[in-house]
Design a protein around this motif. Structure first.
Motif, PDB file in Angstrom:
ATOM      1  N   THR A  60       0.823  -1.214   0.000  1.00 21.82           N
ATOM      2  CA  THR A  60       0.000   0.000   0.000  1.00 21.82           C
ATOM      3  C   THR A  60       0.857   1.264   0.000  1.00 21.82           C
ATOM      4  O   THR A  60       0.352   2.359   0.260  1.00 21.82           O
ATOM      5  CB  THR A  60      -0.932   0.005   1.228  1.00 21.82           C
ATOM      6  N   VAL A  61       2.155   1.109  -0.274  1.00 23.28           N
ATOM      7  CA  VAL A  61       3.097   2.225  -0.190  1.00 23.28           C
ATOM      8  C   VAL A  61       3.612   2.590  -1.579  1.00 23.28           C
ATOM      9  O   VAL A  61       3.968   1.701  -2.371  1.00 23.28           O
ATOM     10  CB  VAL A  61       4.289   1.849   0.724  1.00 23.28           C
ATOM     11  N   LEU A  62       3.647   3.885  -1.878  1.00 23.76           N
ATOM     12  CA  LEU A  62       4.291   4.358  -3.101  1.00 23.76           C
ATOM     13  C   LEU A  62       5.787   4.469  -2.814  1.00 23.76           C
ATOM     14  O   LEU A  62       6.210   5.290  -1.996  1.00 23.76           O
ATOM     15  CB  LEU A  62       3.732   5.717  -3.521  1.00 23.76           C
ATOM     16  N   VAL A  63       6.572   3.632  -3.469  1.00 25.01           N
ATOM     17  CA  VAL A  63       8.017   3.593  -3.239  1.00 25.01           C
ATOM     18  C   VAL A  63       8.709   4.397  -4.338  1.00 25.01           C
ATOM     19  O   VAL A  63       8.515   4.131  -5.532  1.00 25.01           O
ATOM     20  CB  VAL A  63       8.537   2.143  -3.224  1.00 25.01           C
ATOM     21  N   ARG A 122      17.494   5.061  -8.832  1.00 22.45           N
ATOM     22  CA  ARG A 122      17.173   4.569 -10.171  1.00 22.45           C
ATOM     23  C   ARG A 122      16.156   5.463 -10.877  1.00 22.45           C
ATOM     24  O   ARG A 122      15.765   5.170 -12.016  1.00 22.45           O
ATOM     25  CB  ARG A 122      16.622   3.144 -10.083  1.00 22.45           C
ATOM     26  N   CYS A 123      15.708   6.525 -10.200  1.00 18.64           N
ATOM     27  CA  CYS A 123      14.742   7.480 -10.769  1.00 18.64           C
ATOM     28  C   CYS A 123      13.483   6.780 -11.287  1.00 18.64           C
ATOM     29  O   CYS A 123      13.082   6.964 -12.440  1.00 18.64           O
ATOM     30  CB  CYS A 123      15.380   8.306 -11.882  1.00 18.64           C
ATOM     31  N   CYS A 124      12.876   5.954 -10.434  1.00 17.49           N
ATOM     32  CA  CYS A 124      11.664   5.256 -10.838  1.00 17.49           C
ATOM     33  C   CYS A 124      10.729   5.097  -9.645  1.00 17.49           C
ATOM     34  O   CYS A 124      11.139   5.272  -8.490  1.00 17.49           O
ATOM     35  CB  CYS A 124      11.987   3.896 -11.456  1.00 17.49           C
ATOM     36  N   LEU A 125       9.471   4.754  -9.938  1.00 18.91           N
ATOM     37  CA  LEU A 125       8.461   4.551  -8.905  1.00 18.91           C
ATOM     38  C   LEU A 125       8.037   3.092  -8.874  1.00 18.91           C
ATOM     39  O   LEU A 125       7.972   2.435  -9.907  1.00 18.91           O
ATOM     40  CB  LEU A 125       7.223   5.424  -9.175  1.00 18.91           C
ATOM     41  N   ARG A 126       7.742   2.588  -7.677  1.00 16.94           N
ATOM     42  CA  ARG A 126       7.103   1.283  -7.514  1.00 16.94           C
ATOM     43  C   ARG A 126       5.704   1.559  -6.954  1.00 16.94           C
ATOM     44  O   ARG A 126       5.551   1.886  -5.778  1.00 16.94           O
ATOM     45  CB  ARG A 126       7.895   0.393  -6.555  1.00 16.94           C
ATOM     46  N   ARG A 127       4.719   1.459  -7.819  1.00 23.97           N
ATOM     47  CA  ARG A 127       3.359   1.840  -7.443  1.00 23.97           C
ATOM     48  C   ARG A 127       2.709   0.760  -6.590  1.00 23.97           C
ATOM     49  O   ARG A 127       2.918  -0.430  -6.836  1.00 23.97           O
ATOM     50  CB  ARG A 127       2.554   2.152  -8.695  1.00 23.97           C
TER      51      ARG A 127
END
Length: 317
Positions: free
Chosen positions: A246-249, A254-259
């Motif tokens: 449930t966390v936006l990482v 690495r300049c990226c998101l883990r949704r």
């Protein structure tokens, strides 16, 4: 938690020693825990600037600005959210201590700074000059609630590394009071990015948990079920098996998101673009100014590059 004083305390931390003036048992207990987060980072910088926040049980925050040189950390504890002036003040004290081996000037300077009062209103400033070499910095009153703070361009430069689209996605998650976890093995970058996102929320104020630099012993806090903005070592978190569904990482290295798969974040509404456009323009302007600062030639450019290395890493908290 602002009582009008410039500083609540000044501290110097060595490997196994901590001096706090004026003496404070809570600070002697809390500071080593958070300072250890920088010492244990894989990206151990010989010299860097960063900040973190200390929150009490009423939700009030103190900000700790840290100038780290080798194994020594110089800390300013304050209720003020002013990155560059406070880092400049710490740098001045470090230079004064190095030049004044007898400590005849340093102790009175520390006592004076801990008793100094900030200017009462926005538009006025407190100018501090440390003799005998003329080291100086200038601090103003904090911006009032509802007004965009005059924070450093370098904070927004850290955010711009994500790209505008991803930065706005994180901004939207914070507006929705979601849990956001920043990851990097560079402590100054964590602190700068966390403070930059908090500043972008103005005129709103983040009331959730705010931990720009999470100590390793508290790593399990990333599973907290409440809204938060935290920063943690990427290597530390990747080596664990925490539930971040449930966390936006936000992976800054690495300049990226883990949704979050279990709690998707809705996109910004199209009819809200008129509100977002000034934010985008301000972010682009600040990022451009930071790039110009780093690229400036000559002695000024050299100083700017040093600041970028520190506050691209700065800070609070």
């Amino acid at each position: 938690m602002s009582d009008g004083f410039l500083l609540r305390a000044l501290a110097v931390a060595e490997v196994d020693d901590l001096f706090v003036y004026p003496d404070s048992a809570p600070l002697r207990k809390q500071l080593p825990l958070f300072l250890g987060a920088a010492v244990s980072s894989q990206n151990s910088l010989a010299c860097c600037c960063y900040s973190f926040a200390l929150t009490d049980d009423t939700g009030s925050r103190l900000y700790v600005y840290v100038l780290k040189e080798g194994t020594t950390s110089f800390c300013a504890v304050t209720a003020q959210e002013q990155q560059t002036p406070l880092f400049a003040l710490l740098a001045s004290l470090v230079q004064l201590a190095a030049a004044d081996a007898s400590a005849g000037l340093l102790q009175p300077a520390v006592q004076l700074l801990c008793g100094a009062l900030l200017p009462p209103s926005v538009g006025t400033a407190l100018r501090i000059v440390l003799p005998p070499f003329g080291y100086q910095c200038q601090l103003g009153a904090n911006a009032p609630a509802g007004q965009l703070p005059a924070v450093d361009e370098l904070l927004f430069d850290a955010i711009s590394a994500l790209g505008l689209s991803q930065a706005l996605e994180v901004w939207g998650a914070l507006l929705l009071e979601r849990a956001v976890l920043l990851l990097s093995d560079c402590v100054p970058l964590l602190a700068a990015t966390a403070n930059g996102f908090i500043a972008l929320l103005a005129p709103l104020r983040w009331e959730g948990t705010f931990v720009p630099v999470l100590p390793a012993p508290l790593a399990a806090y990333v599973e907290a079920p409440t809204p938060y903005l935290m920063g943690a070592s990427r290597s530390l978190i990747d080596a664990q098996h925490f539930d971040l569904s449930t966390v936006l990482v936000v992976d800054l290295d690495r300049c990226c998101l883990r949704r979050p798969p279990a709690a998707p974040i809705p996109p910004l509404p199209l009819d809200g673009l008129s509100f977002v456009e000034p934010i985008c323009a301000d972010l682009a302007r600040r990022a451009s100014a930071a790039m110009c600062l780093r690229a400036a030639p000559g002695p000024a450019g050299a100083g700017g590059a040093g600041a970028a290395g520190g506050a691209g890493g700065g800070g609070g908290g």
